[in-house]
Design an enzyme around this catalytic site. Structure first.
Site: not given
Ligand SMILES: *Cc1c(COP(=O)(O)O)cnc(C)c1O
Length: 366
Positions: A26, A124, A158, A213, A258, A305, A307
């Protein structure tokens, strides 16, 4: 890919012959790329794949994966036709949902494979399995598995605390066994009973039943930092690297990035790395974490930052444009683990750092 194979074999070594193995892929294979991870698991001999949503399951089918796939999350009953068409197994978490699935399947034809989900304490999804709800839930489960158009292959639960509490886990496990027994007494047995996530796979062989699992351990990480690394020989599958975009000489007194949160105390050489929080390299790492150049630590200066980020290479003169920085991983001389990065305030878990590495980072499979 060898690391994934290594972890798979290490985990298989824990489970007795005959125990089936569902590999969790997942969230894009915990950030590693669902299709390549799933293909490798299929090649290695895994028995089942686990995903969170219909989209994730269809992505695997369209990529040619043949293994059975279980969706652990909610799929609107309206999509039962797609589940049948793509031969996908759906978690079934209450009687009303089972009825809706059944009605939808009968319209389109075919048969839908389901696994009954039991809520034994995670709160859940699932049929409630607390002691005072068990008789009613057992009757409801029996009603669900007999609905036309549904084939109830499995039953699962679970664990909420298998990494930290044996006591809580055994309460859940006992409830799970009790509900299985009660449904059996009413005349239905499941061929696949499963509950062991990564932590239970490492710690509680009694919980293996028909299938384990695991997720995070496949990718080489422990579910919780408190767990003993000696439990299983796991190797991190993923390394996150960047290359120095440019190196600059900057005088003492300059404020970096920054907000001016870091002021250079000396004349410095700074390497600018083209990686930032837009890549999932957290802004929280600002002024806290280092990257590695050939085993040597270069601290992040100022804020990360979107990027880019700046690291101090004043004491690592060999760093130049194009030098490789390790952000997560080790190079034999030093280590910058995902776990260590996750522990920095505000602390998170390795899972979150892995799955939030964004699409902009190319995944290279070796
Ligand atoms: C994510 C998940 C797992 C795997 O959890 P890990 O801690 O990564 O092993 C197993 N079962 C269910 C229902 C899950 O949602």
């Amino acid at each position: 890919m060898e690391k994934l194979a290594h972890n798979y074999h290490a985990l298989r070594g824990l489970t007795p012959y005959g125990t089936k193995f569902m590999g969790l892929v997942k969230a894009d294979g915990y950030g590693h790329g669902a299709v390549p991870m799933a293909k490798k698991l299929e090649e290695l001999g895994a028995d089942y794949l686990g995903v969170a949503s219909l989209d994730e399951a269809i992505e695997l089918r369209e990529a040619g994966l043949k293994l059975p796939i279980l969706i652990l999350g909610c799929t609107p009953a309206l999509y039962a036709g797609e589940l049948v068409q793509y031969n996908i197994t759906q978690a079934c978490y209450d009687l009303e949902y089972a009825k809706a699935l059944s009605a939808q399947v009968q319209k389109g034809g075919g048969e839908l494979c389901i696994h009954i989900q039991c809520d034994t304490g995670m709160t859940r999804l699932g049929f409630l399995c607390q002691e005072d709800c068990q008789d009613r839930s057992a009757r409801e489960i029996l009603e669900a598995v007999k609905l036309p158009g549904l084939k109830a292959e499995g039953i699962f639960t679970h664990f909420a605390q298998s990494d930290t509490s044996e006591e809580a886990t055994m309460v859940q496990f006992d409830r799970f066994l009790a509900i299985i027994e009660k449904v059996k007494a009413l005349g239905y047995t499941f061929s696949l009973r499963h509950c062991a996530n990564s932590a239970a796979t490492l710690l509680y062989p009694a919980t293996y039943l028909d299938m384990v699992r695991p997720g995070i351990v496949l990718y080489g990480h422990l579910p919780d930092v408190s767990m003993d690394p000696g439990l299983c020989d796991l190797q991190p599958v993923l390394e996150l690297k960047s290359r120095v975009g440019t190196v600059r000489q900057v005088p003492a007194g300059a404020q970096v990035s920054y907000g001016g949160t870091f002021t250079l105390a000396r004349d410095s050489r700074l390497a600018v790395l083209p990686v930032g929080y837009g890549d999932g390299y957290r802004r929280a790492f600002s002024n806290q974490l280092s990257v590695l150049f050939d085993g040597q630590k270069a601290p992040i200066l100022g804020r990360v930052c979107m990027d880019m980020c700046m690291v101090d290479v004043t004491d690592i003169p060999e760093v130049e444009e194009g030098s490789v920085a390790i952000l997560y991983g080790s190079d034999g001389k030093g280590e910058q683990s995902v776990e260590m990065a996750a522990s920095l305030p505000p602390a998170t878990i390795s899972y979150e750092l892995l799955v939030t590495i964004t699409k902009r980072i190319p995944r290279v499979y070796l």
